[in-house]
Write a protein that holds these residues in place. Structure first.
Motif, PDB file in Angstrom:
ATOM      1  N   CYS A 111       0.856  -1.193   0.000  1.00 34.07           N
ATOM      2  CA  CYS A 111       0.000   0.000   0.000  1.00 34.07           C
ATOM      3  C   CYS A 111       0.888   1.237   0.000  1.00 34.07           C
ATOM      4  CB  CYS A 111      -0.910  -0.019   1.229  1.00 34.07           C
ATOM      5  SG  CYS A 111      -2.018   1.392   1.351  1.00 34.07           S
ATOM      6  N   ASP A 112       0.694   2.126  -0.976  1.00 33.51           N
ATOM      7  CA  ASP A 112       1.574   3.286  -1.072  1.00 33.51           C
ATOM      8  C   ASP A 112       1.126   4.461  -0.217  1.00 33.51           C
ATOM      9  OD1 ASP A 112      -0.635   3.438  -2.693  1.00 33.51           O
ATOM     10  OD2 ASP A 112       0.380   4.351  -4.396  1.00 33.51           O
ATOM     11  N   HIS A 113      -0.161   4.557   0.118  1.00 29.76           N
ATOM     12  CA  HIS A 113      -0.638   5.635   0.983  1.00 29.76           C
ATOM     13  C   HIS A 113      -2.041   5.285   1.483  1.00 29.76           C
ATOM     14  CE1 HIS A 113      -2.543   6.676  -2.867  1.00 29.76           C
ATOM     15  NE2 HIS A 113      -3.491   7.229  -2.134  1.00 29.76           N
ATOM     16  N   VAL A 114      -2.505   6.026   2.485  1.00 30.20           N
ATOM     17  CA  VAL A 114      -3.872   5.865   3.003  1.00 30.20           C
ATOM     18  C   VAL A 114      -4.506   7.250   3.067  1.00 30.20           C
ATOM     19  CG1 VAL A 114      -5.312   5.155   4.946  1.00 30.20           C
ATOM     20  CG2 VAL A 114      -3.280   3.808   4.360  1.00 30.20           C
ATOM     21  N   ASN A 115      -5.695   7.386   2.478  1.00 26.38           N
ATOM     22  CA  ASN A 115      -6.395   8.677   2.486  1.00 26.38           C
ATOM     23  C   ASN A 115      -7.247   8.872   3.727  1.00 26.38           C
ATOM     24  OD1 ASN A 115      -6.252   7.794  -0.649  1.00 26.38           O
ATOM     25  ND2 ASN A 115      -6.008   9.989  -0.448  1.00 26.38           N
ATOM     26  N   LEU A 116      -7.836   7.781   4.226  1.00 25.78           N
ATOM     27  CA  LEU A 116      -8.717   7.897   5.399  1.00 25.78           C
ATOM     28  C   LEU A 116      -8.573   6.672   6.286  1.00 25.78           C
ATOM     29  CD1 LEU A 116     -10.984   9.522   6.835  1.00 25.78           C
ATOM     30  CD2 LEU A 116     -12.631   8.135   5.549  1.00 25.78           C
ATOM     31  N   PHE A 117      -8.339   6.927   7.573  1.00 24.15           N
ATOM     32  CA  PHE A 117      -8.288   5.871   8.584  1.00 24.15           C
ATOM     33  C   PHE A 117      -9.611   5.896   9.360  1.00 24.15           C
ATOM     34  CE2 PHE A 117      -3.956   7.278   7.886  1.00 24.15           C
ATOM     35  CZ  PHE A 117      -3.222   6.107   7.807  1.00 24.15           C
ATOM     36  N   MET A 118     -10.359   4.823   9.289  1.00 26.47           N
ATOM     37  CA  MET A 118     -11.601   4.726  10.063  1.00 26.47           C
ATOM     38  C   MET A 118     -11.319   3.877  11.302  1.00 26.47           C
ATOM     39  SD  MET A 118     -14.382   4.103   6.992  1.00 26.47           S
ATOM     40  CE  MET A 118     -15.824   4.316   8.040  1.00 26.47           C
ATOM     41  N   ILE A 119     -11.421   4.500  12.470  1.00 24.45           N
ATOM     42  CA  ILE A 119     -11.198   3.800  13.730  1.00 24.45           C
ATOM     43  C   ILE A 119     -12.560   3.336  14.246  1.00 24.45           C
ATOM     44  CG2 ILE A 119     -10.247   3.955  16.057  1.00 24.45           C
ATOM     45  CD1 ILE A 119      -8.567   6.369  15.019  1.00 24.45           C
ATOM     46  N   GLU A 140       0.074   6.162  14.668  1.00 31.30           N
ATOM     47  CA  GLU A 140       0.622   7.505  14.829  1.00 31.30           C
ATOM     48  C   GLU A 140       2.130   7.476  14.581  1.00 31.30           C
ATOM     49  OE1 GLU A 140      -0.259  11.028  18.013  1.00 31.30           O
ATOM     50  OE2 GLU A 140       0.714   9.235  18.812  1.00 31.30           O
ATOM     51  N   GLY A 141       2.773   6.401  15.052  1.00 28.35           N
ATOM     52  CA  GLY A 141       4.203   6.257  14.842  1.00 28.35           C
ATOM     53  C   GLY A 141       4.556   5.985  13.385  1.00 28.35           C
ATOM     54  N   MET A 142       3.710   5.218  12.695  1.00 25.20           N
ATOM     55  CA  MET A 142       3.967   4.878  11.291  1.00 25.20           C
ATOM     56  C   MET A 142       3.752   6.065  10.358  1.00 25.20           C
ATOM     57  SD  MET A 142       2.248   1.118  10.686  1.00 25.20           S
ATOM     58  CE  MET A 142       2.576   1.168   8.917  1.00 25.20           C
ATOM     59  N   PHE A 143       2.675   6.826  10.601  1.00 22.52           N
ATOM     60  CA  PHE A 143       2.275   7.859   9.654  1.00 22.52           C
ATOM     61  C   PHE A 143       2.510   9.282  10.157  1.00 22.52           C
ATOM     62  CE2 PHE A 143      -0.083   4.064   8.511  1.00 22.52           C
ATOM     63  CZ  PHE A 143       0.066   4.036   7.132  1.00 22.52           C
ATOM     64  N   GLY A 144       2.948   9.413  11.421  1.00 25.51           N
ATOM     65  CA  GLY A 144       3.248  10.735  11.945  1.00 25.51           C
ATOM     66  C   GLY A 144       1.990  11.543  12.266  1.00 25.51           C
ATOM     67  N   GLU A 145       2.187  12.822  12.457  1.00 29.86           N
ATOM     68  CA  GLU A 145       1.100  13.717  12.850  1.00 29.86           C
ATOM     69  C   GLU A 145      -0.016  13.764  11.808  1.00 29.86           C
ATOM     70  OE1 GLU A 145       0.981  18.252  14.591  1.00 29.86           O
ATOM     71  OE2 GLU A 145       2.835  17.086  14.795  1.00 29.86           O
ATOM     72  N   GLU A 146       0.332  13.509  10.534  1.00 26.04           N
ATOM     73  CA  GLU A 146      -0.654  13.541   9.452  1.00 26.04           C
ATOM     74  C   GLU A 146      -1.756  12.506   9.664  1.00 26.04           C
ATOM     75  OE1 GLU A 146      -1.070  15.575   6.639  1.00 26.04           O
ATOM     76  OE2 GLU A 146       0.210  16.747   7.959  1.00 26.04           O
ATOM     77  N   PHE A 147      -1.453  11.457  10.429  1.00 27.58           N
ATOM     78  CA  PHE A 147      -2.453  10.421  10.708  1.00 27.58           C
ATOM     79  C   PHE A 147      -3.738  11.037  11.239  1.00 27.58           C
ATOM     80  CE2 PHE A 147      -4.259   7.884  14.261  1.00 27.58           C
ATOM     81  CZ  PHE A 147      -4.828   6.855  13.525  1.00 27.58           C
ATOM     82  N   TRP A 148      -3.607  12.014  12.138  1.00 25.82           N
ATOM     83  CA  TRP A 148      -4.780  12.606  12.782  1.00 25.82           C
ATOM     84  C   TRP A 148      -5.597  13.470  11.829  1.00 25.82           C
ATOM     85  CZ3 TRP A 148      -6.350  10.317  16.869  1.00 25.82           C
ATOM     86  CH2 TRP A 148      -5.431   9.689  17.713  1.00 25.82           C
ATOM     87  N   ASN A 149      -4.945  14.006  10.811  1.00 25.11           N
ATOM     88  CA  ASN A 149      -5.673  14.804   9.822  1.00 25.11           C
ATOM     89  C   ASN A 149      -6.522  13.946   8.894  1.00 25.11           C
ATOM     90  OD1 ASN A 149      -4.399  17.112  10.822  1.00 25.11           O
ATOM     91  ND2 ASN A 149      -2.694  16.942   9.383  1.00 25.11           N
ATOM     92  N   GLN A 150      -6.245  12.652   8.902  1.00 20.89           N
ATOM     93  CA  GLN A 150      -6.931  11.745   7.989  1.00 20.89           C
ATOM     94  C   GLN A 150      -7.657  10.619   8.733  1.00 20.89           C
ATOM     95  OE1 GLN A 150      -2.959  12.292   5.609  1.00 20.89           O
ATOM     96  NE2 GLN A 150      -4.113  10.628   4.685  1.00 20.89           N
ATOM     97  N   ALA A 151      -7.917  10.832  10.025  1.00 20.36           N
ATOM     98  CA  ALA A 151      -8.574   9.799  10.835  1.00 20.36           C
ATOM     99  C   ALA A 151      -9.966  10.254  11.265  1.00 20.36           C
ATOM    100  CB  ALA A 151      -7.724   9.482  12.069  1.00 20.36           C
ATOM    101  N   VAL A 152     -10.856   9.288  11.427  1.00 18.10           N
ATOM    102  CA  VAL A 152     -12.201   9.569  11.916  1.00 18.10           C
ATOM    103  C   VAL A 152     -12.642   8.409  12.808  1.00 18.10           C
ATOM    104  CG1 VAL A 152     -13.294   8.502   9.880  1.00 18.10           C
ATOM    105  CG2 VAL A 152     -14.571  10.178  11.235  1.00 18.10           C
TER     106      VAL A 152
END
Length: 210
Positions: A111-119, A140-152
């Protein structure tokens, strides 16, 4: 040679979604939160369809990370890649350590990227326990701070017809929105970078007439 394993009804199960040109949606959550039901409904099919096997018990039906090329709500104009992950219970256990290692390996290689993380969170018992916090920290460790911008946060297993909503509010003395905001407050207290995190309710087992 193709990595696609099966394709029908607009769903292609595949070994990799790397470089497929589609937006990518990844669902994580504890065993029993209804991740696979969500995946089936997102494809525009019934919650118990056999693309993503659904378990009624405490044992996860999803035994490996599953990649699929689908169409959102079966709309051919909205192609997405869907990633269904193995359910987990406690990152300290050997079994869950293997779950995490498998997931990290699959994401790094296929997987080259993730646009949306659904928790996915069980809306009938929305607890932020050690297992879920451990998994979120890994992402959070894998994707950094950007993880939170793309999580719901997605509250599952919560019937959303008006009659049931009113009954639930009468019993809990709180609206669904109040309960959700309370949960997000706990999440943000544990994860300060998660400010601005959004939530939604998804009832995968809804009736059409509702």
């Amino acid at each position: 040679l193709t990595s696609t394993m099966a394709g029908r009804d607009g769903v292609n199960l595949t070994h990799s979604v790397h470089g497929d040109g589609r937006k990518k949606l990844l669902i994580i959550g504890k065993t029993g939160t209804g991740k696979s039901s969500l995946c089936n409904v997102i494809t525009g099919h019934p919650h118990d369809y056999d693309f993503f096997p659904v378990s009624a018990g405490a044992v996860s039906c999803t035994q490996s990370t599953q990649f699929a090329q689908v169409f959102f709500k079966n709309d051919k104009g909205r192609p997405v890649s869907l990633i269904d992950t193995i359910g987990f219970d406690d990152p300290k256990n050997d079994t869950d350590a293997k779950v995490i290692a498998e997931l990290v390996h699959e994401l790094k290689n296929n997987c080259d990227h993730v646009n949306l993380f659904m928790i996915a969170v069980n809306g009938q018992n929305p607890r932020l326990d050690g297992a879920l916090m451990g998994m979120i920290r890994i992402f959070e460790g894998m994707f950094g701070e950007e993880f939170w911008n793309q999580a719901v946060i997605v509250f599952t297993r919560v019937p959303m017809d008006e009659k049931t909503k009113k009954k639930r509010e009468r019993i809990t003395k709180e609206t669904d929105e109040e309960l959700a905001r309370k949960y997000l407050k706990v999440v943000k207290a544990e994860f300060p970078k998660g400010r601005g995190l959004q939530y939604l309710f998804m009832d995968a087992c809804y009736e059409e007439e509702d």
